[in-house]
Design a protein around this motif. Structure first.
Motif, PDB file in Angstrom:
ATOM      1  N   ARG A 155       0.853  -1.280  -0.115  1.00 41.61           N
ATOM      2  CA  ARG A 155      -0.101  -0.051   0.044  1.00 41.61           C
ATOM      3  C   ARG A 155       0.806   1.156   0.165  1.00 41.61           C
ATOM      4  O   ARG A 155       1.867   1.272   0.310  1.00 41.61           O
ATOM      5  N   THR A 184     -16.117   0.552   0.386  1.00 40.89           N
ATOM      6  CA  THR A 184     -16.166   0.833   1.849  1.00 40.89           C
ATOM      7  C   THR A 184     -15.719   2.355   2.308  1.00 40.89           C
ATOM      8  O   THR A 184     -15.399   3.072   1.305  1.00 40.89           O
ATOM      9  N   GLU A 185     -15.836   2.627   3.538  1.00 38.94           N
ATOM     10  CA  GLU A 185     -15.549   4.024   3.788  1.00 38.94           C
ATOM     11  C   GLU A 185     -14.004   4.398   3.386  1.00 38.94           C
ATOM     12  O   GLU A 185     -13.801   5.481   3.000  1.00 38.94           O
ATOM     13  N   GLU A 186     -13.330   3.144   3.525  1.00 36.37           N
ATOM     14  CA  GLU A 186     -11.779   3.506   3.116  1.00 36.37           C
ATOM     15  C   GLU A 186     -11.643   4.059   1.672  1.00 36.37           C
ATOM     16  O   GLU A 186     -11.074   4.793   1.014  1.00 36.37           O
ATOM     17  N   GLY A 187     -12.574   3.067   0.993  1.00 36.97           N
ATOM     18  CA  GLY A 187     -12.473   3.034  -0.587  1.00 36.97           C
ATOM     19  C   GLY A 187     -12.760   4.167  -1.224  1.00 36.97           C
ATOM     20  O   GLY A 187     -12.459   4.982  -2.236  1.00 36.97           O
TER      21      GLY A 187
END
Length: 208
Positions: A155, A184-187
């Motif tokens: 990453r 997702t929230e992160e994506g």
């Protein structure tokens, strides 16, 4: 059908194609997909959070999932304590045009493999291992991005952008004019940076 409803239909159809399930079945409150896995036997995609209570009341088997176009606050009141509510997700979309690939940093390489209308992209490390990956399923004029993931050891190197650029490029070449995904929230932060727009919050719940 409005653009939001079309985005939901595109996502459901493309997700089923990506995962190799039977075609989605239209229901009065949305769609049913017979996934057929022990922990994910069937999923219902509901367009309105007000239909959660009536739909959930008739569902008792483990491995049953709901994917609801609404926030957790809108969904929670319609569910009994047997249901587990997952982390927030977001239905997102973008328009596709001519797309250029993004070259990965050294020593990574990009590998594309296609089976019919499903296309898998992998960014490979020097040892051949998969550092990042994703899949796109092209259904008519729409494409669904699915299963995008970067290995934790790789990453912060821009590999997610490389995967997304290749997936959208391939989709546009195959005739898709728009793309949808559930993030997702992160994506969500990555996709918004790449120009994607949130169409609706998505709340997932299941009977374990």
């Amino acid at each position: 059908m409005d653009s939001w409803g079309q985005a939901v239909e595109d996502w459901v159809q493309g997700w089923a194609l990506s995962r190799g399930t039977p075609d989605p079945v239209p229901e009065p409150d949305g769609y049913r997909v017979d996934v057929g896995l022990p922990e994910h036997r069937v999923r219902y995609v509901l367009l309105d959070p007000r239909s959660v209570g009536p739909r959930a009341a008739g569902l008792t088997e483990s491995g049953t999932w709901l994917k609801v176009c609404g926030s957790p606050e809108q969904v929670r009141d319609g569910l009994s304590p047997r249901w587990t509510i997952r982390a927030p997700e977001y239905l997102m979309s973008t328009e596709l045009g001519a797309r250029s690939p993004i070259a990965p940093p050294d020593p990574y390489t990009v590998d594309l493999r296609s089976t019919g209308d499903v296309h898998d992209v992998a960014v490979r490390a020097a040892d051949g291992g998969c550092a990042a990956k994703g899949r796109v399923a092209v259904h008519g004029r729409a494409a669904v991005i699915d299963m995008v993931e970067t290995d934790p050891a790789h990453r912060r190197r821009g590999l997610g952008k490389v995967v997304m650029a290749e997936l959208t490029r391939v989709a546009a070449e195959r005739g898709a004019v728009r793309a949808v995904l559930v993030a997702t929230e992160e994506g969500r932060a990555l996709y918004e940076h790449l120009g994607w727009t949130v169409e609706s919050p998505i709340t997932a719940a299941h009977l374990a």
